[in-house]
Scaffold this motif. Structure first.
Motif, short mmCIF file in Angstrom:
data_model
loop_
_atom_site.label_atom_id
_atom_site.label_comp_id
_atom_site.label_asym_id
_atom_site.label_seq_id
_atom_site.Cartn_x
_atom_site.Cartn_y
_atom_site.Cartn_z
N ASN A 145 40.73 21.49 44.34
CA ASN A 145 41.72 22.41 43.79
C ASN A 145 40.96 23.48 43.03
O ASN A 145 40.12 23.17 42.18
CB ASN A 145 42.67 21.69 42.85
CG ASN A 145 43.63 20.82 43.66
OD1 ASN A 145 44.49 21.33 44.37
ND2 ASN A 145 43.44 19.50 43.59
N LEU A 146 41.27 24.73 43.35
CA LEU A 146 40.55 25.81 42.68
C LEU A 146 41.45 27.04 42.59
O LEU A 146 42.09 27.43 43.56
CB LEU A 146 39.28 26.16 43.48
CG LEU A 146 38.50 27.39 43.02
CD1 LEU A 146 37.92 27.17 41.63
CD2 LEU A 146 37.40 27.74 44.00
N GLN A 147 41.50 27.59 41.38
CA GLN A 147 42.20 28.87 41.21
C GLN A 147 41.19 29.87 40.66
O GLN A 147 40.59 29.64 39.63
CB GLN A 147 43.36 28.73 40.24
CG GLN A 147 44.44 27.81 40.75
CD GLN A 147 45.72 27.93 39.93
OE1 GLN A 147 45.86 28.82 39.08
NE2 GLN A 147 46.66 27.04 40.19
N GLU B 159 37.51 37.32 37.22
CA GLU B 159 36.62 36.21 36.92
C GLU B 159 35.29 36.40 37.65
O GLU B 159 35.23 37.05 38.70
CB GLU B 159 37.24 34.89 37.35
CG GLU B 159 38.13 34.27 36.28
CD GLU B 159 38.50 32.82 36.62
OE1 GLU B 159 38.31 31.94 35.78
OE2 GLU B 159 38.98 32.59 37.76
N PHE B 160 34.23 35.82 37.11
CA PHE B 160 32.93 35.77 37.78
C PHE B 160 32.58 34.29 37.86
O PHE B 160 32.13 33.70 36.89
CB PHE B 160 31.89 36.55 36.97
CG PHE B 160 30.60 36.81 37.72
CD1 PHE B 160 29.96 35.82 38.47
CD2 PHE B 160 30.00 38.07 37.65
CE1 PHE B 160 28.79 36.09 39.13
CE2 PHE B 160 28.81 38.33 38.32
CZ PHE B 160 28.21 37.34 39.06
N GLN C 59 33.26 46.47 36.59
CA GLN C 59 34.26 47.42 37.11
C GLN C 59 35.53 46.70 37.52
O GLN C 59 36.45 47.34 38.03
CB GLN C 59 33.67 48.18 38.30
CG GLN C 59 32.58 49.13 37.88
CD GLN C 59 31.86 49.72 39.07
OE1 GLN C 59 32.46 50.35 39.90
NE2 GLN C 59 30.56 49.51 39.13
N GLY C 60 35.57 45.40 37.34
CA GLY C 60 36.83 44.68 37.53
C GLY C 60 36.91 43.87 38.81
O GLY C 60 37.97 43.36 39.16
N ILE C 61 35.82 43.76 39.55
CA ILE C 61 35.88 43.02 40.80
C ILE C 61 35.70 41.52 40.53
O ILE C 61 34.86 41.12 39.72
CB ILE C 61 34.83 43.56 41.78
CG1 ILE C 61 35.29 44.92 42.29
CG2 ILE C 61 34.59 42.59 42.93
CD1 ILE C 61 34.37 45.56 43.27
N TYR D 200 25.42 35.21 34.00
CA TYR D 200 26.34 36.30 34.35
C TYR D 200 27.78 35.80 34.48
O TYR D 200 28.70 36.59 34.54
CB TYR D 200 25.94 36.92 35.69
CG TYR D 200 24.57 37.53 35.70
CD1 TYR D 200 24.37 38.84 35.27
CD2 TYR D 200 23.46 36.81 36.13
CE1 TYR D 200 23.11 39.40 35.27
CE2 TYR D 200 22.21 37.36 36.14
CZ TYR D 200 22.02 38.67 35.72
OH TYR D 200 20.78 39.22 35.73
N ALA D 201 27.95 34.49 34.56
CA ALA D 201 29.25 33.94 34.94
C ALA D 201 30.23 33.90 33.78
O ALA D 201 29.84 33.77 32.62
CB ALA D 201 29.07 32.54 35.51
N THR D 202 31.51 34.02 34.13
CA THR D 202 32.54 33.73 33.14
C THR D 202 32.97 32.28 33.32
O THR D 202 33.67 31.73 32.49
CB THR D 202 33.76 34.64 33.33
OG1 THR D 202 34.28 34.43 34.65
CG2 THR D 202 33.38 36.10 33.16
N ARG D 203 32.57 31.71 34.46
CA ARG D 203 32.99 30.34 34.73
C ARG D 203 31.94 29.72 35.65
O ARG D 203 31.48 30.36 36.59
CB ARG D 203 34.34 30.39 35.45
CG ARG D 203 35.04 29.08 35.60
CD ARG D 203 36.42 29.39 36.14
NE ARG D 203 37.05 28.21 36.69
CZ ARG D 203 38.03 28.24 37.57
NH1 ARG D 203 38.46 29.41 38.03
NH2 ARG D 203 38.56 27.12 38.01
#
Ligand SMILES: Nc1ncnc2c1ncn2[C@@H]1O[C@H](COP(=O)(O)OP(=O)(O)OP(=O)(O)O)[C@@H](O)[C@H]1O
Ligand SMILES: [Mg+2]
Lengths: 226, 435
Positions: free
Chosen positions: A29-31, A36-37, A194-196, A210-213
């Motif tokens: 399960n993944l959202q 997000e990065f 830039q929001g990607i 670099y990750a947010t997660r």
């Protein structure tokens, strides 16, 4: 609330082999939410590439469902899958997969090959992006003469010249030395700023900076890493 | 197709602009939906050409093989067309509505000659036909550069042979009855001797007044019995004239070398032939004659045509098989090399049909290129060669040039179907895996 860009629900994947089916993923399960990065790490053979190919709609899960931007995508709806793939997903591979005999800028423009487009406009965009990635001088050289690091940046430019809702990268620095890897990761960071939305698989734990997660692929499933 | 598909499934999924946090990428966002559809075939073509440019060696090999096949086919078709034209000329000269009788070689001396009454029997009984007999005196010197044939006949000869009169008049019955010292000249001979109507030419021991000039489609052919062929240079004299000019020692027998029946229409040739045979058979003389009709005249050409058609068919079949197999192998090998590219295309939104089209168009392009090369070679060769020195006449017209192109294009289409299927079934995931 905005639906997640990517929603994998109970996704399982097994490959048929002569010795019977091999289960690679089970009830994942993944959202992944916008902006997000997500960095995914894990041992070799743990199913990371398999997971990305399901997320990138290149492969069908054996069980479970895939939804993109809130819309369920049945695996038999080839048109819808193709539409999302061509409009909303950017893919980057460890082996770059450039068209060796075409020029760098043509490789970037190739993103639009199966989309209606205005050639001059796309070319302008491609050149601007190459400039941003420090590749302005190479635009008219054939892709085969580039270094690995340059190739990967061209591949990234190709993936984002049409801004994707989800940028998927499978070991983008796997074939690069440390310096080239840094330049490539700088591109990812700039894109993320830039929001990607980025989903990246790597063996290099330092990229987690670099990750947010950070997710780990283990035991045929995904787990949040500390 | 791309366009339609887009507008039908578009709008259900919202682009990045729905998320506030990424609004600033809007400066990049291209409104792909609204742009004019590119000529997708042009893109496909440039894809194919790009792919071919990457491997010119292989391309040339495949094209060379196919071009050789096309060149062979083109030449064979050209020979067939040449034979057809030859046949047309032969029939035109002989007369499409003409039956000729010649004494069969080896039959008794009495049968070698046409008894005068045979002509009369035929003339009386074949309604609507013009019957005439000729006696040919070869190589008579008349003061020209080369000797000429003198043909003795009556006033029916020119009509029976359909020799058009271009000046003066034909013989009339009185000329024949009174053995008038008159003659007809072929135009070629009149030009050569620089004589016109009412002037005289000198045969040995006999001056003759020219009363008419005729223009036979004279074009002597090896396939035709020389007794039936009319060259471009000859003199026609009344049959009643004593052949004082004759060079032969044996006194001329009463009769003729050949007898012509002009039925008036090609459709009546068969019926007229039966009737004439019956008439002569009644007299027990039918076997002594060789009967020639346009049909029998073309027998040899037909046989040759059949043989060449058969070999052309066999070669076409071989070309089809070998060229097709080569192309299939080539395409399969190319697909193996291009698996990552195919995966990439699929990941960028190409459908299976798009990938299959890539293969089919590539095969078609290679084959049409090969076909053009293949027809250009014999064309250039023919342009530089002296046609007179060729053993056969070769005619390259539009049909002859187009048939091999279509044959090869059809082969390429069939040969590319399997590779196209293979390419279309490549899973993008497998194609793009790193290992
Ligand atoms: N088509 C297939 N048929 C059978 N087994 C497969 C197939 N594709 C992948 N596998 C198996 O699935 C498992 C997971 O493969 P995957 O490529 O997803 O691993 P990964 O985590 O990306 O490994 P790596 O880090 O080495 O790239 C492996 O054991 C692999 O052998
Ligand atoms: Mg992998």
């Amino acid at each position: 609330m905005t639906p997640p860009v990517l929603h994998l629900a109970n996704v399982g994947k097994s490959y048929p082999t002569p010795a019977g089916p091999v289960e690679v993923l089970r009830a994942v399960n993944l959202q992944v939410h916008a902006a997000e990065f997500v960095v995914i790490t894990g041992p070799s053979g743990s199913g990371k590439t398999t997971l990305l190919s399901i997320a990138g709609l290149l492969d069908a899960p054996s069980t479970g469902t895939v939804a993109f931007a809130g819309k369920a995508l049945p695996q038999n709806d080839e048109r819808a899958l193709r539409h999302v793939r061509s409009h909303h997903i950017g893919m980057i591979f460890q082996r770059f997969h450039l068209l060796e005999h075409r020029s760098v800028v043509e490789n970037v423009m190739f993103r639009y090959r199966y989309l209606p487009h205005d050639r001059a406009d796309v070319r302008r965009r491609a050149l601007a992006l190459l400039d941003e990635f420090g590749l302005a001088d190479t635009a008219d050289r054939p892709a085969r003469v580039l270094s690995a690091g340059e190739r990967q940046r061209v591949a990234i430019a190709r993936a984002v010249v049409l801004p994707p809702m989800l940028l998927i990268a499978d070991e983008p620095t796997g074939n690069l030395d440390a310096a080239s890897a840094d330049r490539v990761m700088a591109c990812f960071r700039s894109l993320h700023r830039q929001g990607i939305t980025v989903m990246l698989v790597t063996h290099n734990l330092s990229l987690c900076a670099y990750a947010t997660r950070h997710l780990r692929c283990v035991d045929r499933g995904l787990a949040e890493a500390a | 197709m791309q366009q339609k598909e887009r507008s039908s499934s578009n709008g259900d999924i919202h682009g990045p602009h729905t998320s506030d946090s990424i609004l600033h990428v809007a400066r990049w966002k291209l409104r792909v939906e609204r742009f004019r559809v590119p000529p997708s075939f042009r893109l496909l073509l440039s894809d194919v050409l790009g792919g071919l440019r990457a491997q010119p060696g292989r391309l040339l090999l495949a094209m060379g093989t196919m071009a050789t096949g096309v060149a062979t086919l083109t030449v064979l078709f050209g020979i067939l067309a040449g034979l057809d034209r030859r046949a047309e000329q032969l029939v035109a000269e002989f007369g499409a509505d003409t039956i000729a009788l010649t004494p069969t070689a080896g039959s008794g001396p009495a049968e070698q000659t046409l008894a005068a009454n045979v002509r009369d029997v035929l003339r009386r009984n074949l309604n609507g036909a013009t019957v005439s007999a000729i006696r040919r005196h070869p190589r008579v010197p008349i003061g020209a550069k080369r000797d000429v044939d003198v043909i003795a006949g009556d006033h029916n000869l020119a009509p029976a042979r359909a020799w058009p009169l271009v000046a003066g008049r034909n013989f009339d019955p009185l000329d024949i009855q009174h053995a008038a010292h008159v003659c007809l000249l072929t135009r070629a001979l009149a030009d050569e001797l620089q004589v016109g109507v009412q002037q005289f030419i000198g045969l040995p021991h006999m001056p003759l007044r020219v009363v008419g000039i005729i223009a036979p489609s004279g074009d002597n052919d090896a396939n035709m019995d020389p007794r039936l062929a009319s060259g471009a240079r000859f003199v026609v004299v009344p049959e009643s004239l004593p052949p004082l000019w004759s060079q032969s020692d044996t006194p001329p027998s009463p009769g003729a070398d050949a007898l012509f029946i002009k039925t008036g229409s090609p459709a009546t040739v068969a019926a007229m032939l039966d009737r004439a045979r019956q008439l002569l058979h009644g007299g027990g003389r039918a076997a002594a004659w060789t009967w020639t009709t346009p049909d029998t005249l073309l027998g040899g050409i037909r046989k040759l045509r059949g043989t060449i058609s058969l070999s052309a068919g066999a070669i076409a079949g071989l070309c089809l098989l070998l060229g097709g197999a080569t192309l299939t192998g080539l395409m399969l090998a190319r697909i193996q090399e291009r698996i990552p590219e195919i995966g990439l295309r699929r990941s960028l939104g190409a459908s299976r049909a798009d990938i299959a089209a890539l293969c089919v168009v590539e095969a078609l392009l290679v084959s049409v290129g090969a076909a053009l090369l293949g027809i250009a070679t014999p064309l250039c060769a023919l342009a530089t060669l002296d046609p007179g020195r060729l053993p056969v006449s070769v005619v390259l017209n539009a049909t002859v040039l187009l048939v091999p192109v279509f044959v090869v294009a059809g082969t390429a289409l069939l040969a590319s179907l399997w590779p196209a299927l293979v390419a279309a079934r490549i899973s993008p995931y497998e194609a793009l895996r790193n290992d």
